[in-house]
Design an enzyme around this catalytic site. Structure first.
Site, PDB file in Angstrom:
ATOM      1  N   GLY B  53      13.366  35.676  41.586  1.00 42.43           N
ATOM      2  CA  GLY B  53      12.324  36.193  42.448  1.00 42.43           C
ATOM      3  C   GLY B  53      11.762  37.459  41.844  1.00 42.43           C
ATOM      4  N   GLY B  56      11.806  43.436  44.018  1.00 42.81           N
ATOM      5  CA  GLY B  56      11.648  43.747  45.431  1.00 42.81           C
ATOM      6  C   GLY B  56      11.754  42.542  46.337  1.00 42.81           C
ATOM      7  N   GLY B  58      14.458  41.153  47.257  1.00 39.33           N
ATOM      8  CA  GLY B  58      15.644  41.258  48.093  1.00 39.33           C
ATOM      9  C   GLY B  58      16.868  40.563  47.529  1.00 39.33           C
ATOM     10  N   LYS B  59      16.832  40.236  46.229  1.00 46.89           N
ATOM     11  CA  LYS B  59      17.958  39.503  45.634  1.00 46.89           C
ATOM     12  C   LYS B  59      19.237  40.340  45.620  1.00 46.89           C
ATOM     13  CE  LYS B  59      15.814  39.128  41.705  1.00 46.89           C
ATOM     14  NZ  LYS B  59      14.530  39.816  41.864  1.00 46.89           N
ATOM     15  N   GLU B 193      22.159  40.230  37.436  1.00 43.83           N
ATOM     16  CA  GLU B 193      21.447  40.432  36.176  1.00 43.83           C
ATOM     17  C   GLU B 193      22.379  40.584  34.969  1.00 43.83           C
ATOM     18  OE1 GLU B 193      17.994  42.677  36.042  1.00 43.83           O
ATOM     19  OE2 GLU B 193      17.473  42.376  38.137  1.00 43.83           O
TER      20      GLU B 193
END
Lengths: 327, 286
Positions: B53, B56, B58-59, B193
């Site tokens: 996504g 920002g 929301g992940k 990440e």
């Protein structure tokens, strides 16, 4: 100037009960700050709670001194829990603010007249250490050699104080080489990472606060038994900052650091006092008077603390390798 | 489109054949901003799932909520059927759901080996009283050291065993963090990440490690911006935008989904903006 006298006075500080007090408090602070990363600026209060806990149990409740010591330790643990529960979940700097405030609150509380019957108010308490002196196994007379000549009483308290230090140091060493100590060091580095690995960070921090506080409480007891009285004004912020100086001088995350740091600190304090008073007496420092020398010394301590943190943050015994990295 | 992972067609919030993690109505607001508002999502067991996504979306907040590092305003979620809402983060980890962080959290002034040992669970010496007596924990310590050395070898960190973690490069720290997370043999690994800031030379080995995890039966959920990685290793992709799940499905299908292209590139995706990162294989889509 009488160099022999200055040297002998300074060496006398090596094993003084005063030095022992600060060594124990610094050892406790090493558990807090050096190993766990807890910024405790109220170590004086832990010492005071221990000392008052012991004195009040003996004087008000008529308990034997040994039981008083246990109650003093228990009181410091309760104090740690009271401070820890609201603050240990928050960021490290909150603990610093709360501890320094709590230690001042405790000191003023002990000064108030309202509870003077129990706490002695600003006059403090005395005559609680009789059991200790009565247990002295040494016969009257002087023992030792050179600058280390002690009367029986003096020898007895030094022996007990430094035995407590030895036991405390072994205790901390055993803990810090264990997986338990590893979790503490992990928390010092990054508590979220440790949490993500399934460790109850809050419980560990609370345990560390209690253990470091108990060591300070023992230090406080040595302090007041030696002076034969406990007074609220002893436990000001100066007391705490002297502990920090001792710890940072020796090395924060070490066992020998607080011990040697304490000895070096008080020897230096005595040497500077001796030399500066001598210089004032022979008129070499015309801008100073004798009573000012004592104050100037503390100014120099502040300066030394600053230089130490800037140029040798790992202290005498700190690991140089750790310092190659910032953070 | 039919697939083996979901029951019926892939759609946002679709049911899975064998979910390991199920979340319902998870909402987190920061003041007036709704950072996460997930109605229903299931993570398939034994698969590699990517959570993608735009910035920002929301992940990471969703990660924090699921692992107990943040508390939602509303919502519930279960891990292997156990309710996890309101459970403390360390307990979540003990249940076998281990996460890593976007900003790597290597414990700098601990050695690489000590970092690894800290990842092990049930070390009796981590109890205060037992810690004092070495024989009570030395055997267990030896066992976890063997395990740690084994993992370090797999992650090619064995040469750094005695070094402070602070002395590792950014990519090596990522590897260390992942290896440390594996010390407890988790059932679900959540990687935030894993590729960010990793030297391209290390990327391939990181990808292989993640594939190995799946081979060993571990479920993987990861947040990533690197579309190349998402396309190559994930079995399932969940797309978030503005706090909601906007698309789900196998990677090839999701990449073509207009909702995804909208979320990443805005509604003007068909206007020619020059080279668009998402269409270039091997380039990051951030």
């Amino acid at each position: 100037m009488d160099w022999l006298n200055i040297g002998s006075l300074a060496l006398g500080e090596l094993f003084s009960p005063f030095t022992a007090t600060f060594i124990l408090c610094a050892l406790g602070l090493s558990v807090h700050f050096g190993y766990t990363g807890l910024l405790n600026f109220g170590q004086a209060a832990f010492a005071a709670v221990g000392a008052y806990g012991m004195a009040i149990s003996v004087l008000t409740f008529g308990l034997p001194l040994g039981l008083g010591v246990l109650i003093g330790l228990l009181a410091s643990a309760v104090f740690a829990v009271i401070l820890g529960i609201p603050t240990l979940r928050l960021r490290a700097d909150y603990l610093a603010i709360v501890t320094i405030a709590a230690s001042e609150v405790f000191r003023y509380f002990m000064t108030t007249i309202g509870f003077a019957k129990v706490t002695g108010g600003s006059n403090g308490l005395s005559q609680f250490g009789e059991d200790f002196w009565a247990a002295n196994p040494f016969a009257e007379g002087t023992y030792g050699f050179g600058p280390f000549m002690y009367r029986a009483d003096e020898l007895w308290i030094r022996l007990v104080a430094f035995s407590i230090i030895a036991l405390g140091a072994v205790f901390v060493w055993l803990l810090m080489r264990s997986p338990w100590g590893r979790v503490l060091k992990g928390i010092r580095e990054d508590e979220d990472a440790v949490r993500s690995l399934g460790k109850n960070v809050f419980a560990y921090k609370l345990q560390a606060l209690i253990i470091g506080g108990a060591l300070a409480a023992l230090g406080g007891m040595v302090f007041v038994v030696n002076l034969s009285n406990v007074q609220p004004q002893s436990w000001g912020t100066t007391f705490t900052f002297m502990i920090w100086t001792v710890l940072l001088l020796g090395g924060a995350a070490t066992i020998l650091g607080p011990i040697v740091g304490g000895m070096v600190f008080f020897v230096l304090l005595s040497v500077t006092q001796g030399i500066m008073s001598g210089l004032v007496e022979i008129g070499a420092l015309p801008f100073l008077t004798l009573p000012q020398v004592g104050q100037i010394r503390f100014l120099l301590i502040g300066l030394a603390l600053m230089l130490l943190v800037i140029f040798r943050p790992q202290g005498i015994f700190g690991n140089k390798k750790e310092l190659q990295f910032n953070g | 489109m039919a697939n083996e992972i979901s029951i019926g067609a892939a759609a946002p919030g679709c049911k899975k054949v064998d979910p390991i993690l199920v979340a319902d109505n998870v909402m987190r607001q920061f003041g007036g901003l709704t950072a996460v508002n997930v109605e229903h999502v299931e993570i398939p067991r034994g698969q590699i799932t990517a959570l993608i996504g735009p910035n920002g979306a929301g992940k990471t907040t969703f990660f924090n909520l699921l692992t107990g590092f943040d508390k939602p305003n509303t919502g519930s979620w279960t891990f292997e059927g156990k309710n996890l809402a309101g459970v403390a983060s360390y307990k979540v980890a003990r249940l076998g759901m281990i996460r890593t962080f976007q900003l790597t959290k290597a414990l700098s002034l601990l050695t690489v080996l000590e970092n690894m040992r800290l990842g092990a669970q049930n070390q009796p010496g981590e109890n205060f009283l037992r810690a004092l007596i070495r024989p009570l924990w030395s055997k267990h310590e030896a066992a976890i050291t063997v395990k740690a050395d084994d993992l370090l070898k797999r992650f090619k960190l064995d040469a750094k065993r005695e070094d402070y973690a602070a002395g590792l490069s950014g990519g090596q720290r990522k590897l260390l963090e992942m290896a440390r997370a594996l010390m407890s043999e988790p059932k679900l690994v959540m990687l935030d990440e894993p590729m960010a800031g990793v030297n391209p030379a290390l990327t391939q080995s990181l990808l292989d490690h993640i594939k190995d995890l799946k081979k060993n039966g571990t479920t993987v959920l990861f947040v990533e911006h690197d579309m190349h990685m998402v396309r190559h290793i994930s079995d399932w992709v969940i797309v978030m935008a503005e706090g909601k799940v906007v698309a789900e499905g196998p990677p090839a299908q999701v990449m073509k989904d207009p909702a995804v292209i909208d979320a990443y590139l805005g509604a003007h995706a068909d206007t020619d903006l020059g080279t668009v990162a998402i269409n270039v294989p091997g380039k990051a889509g951030n």
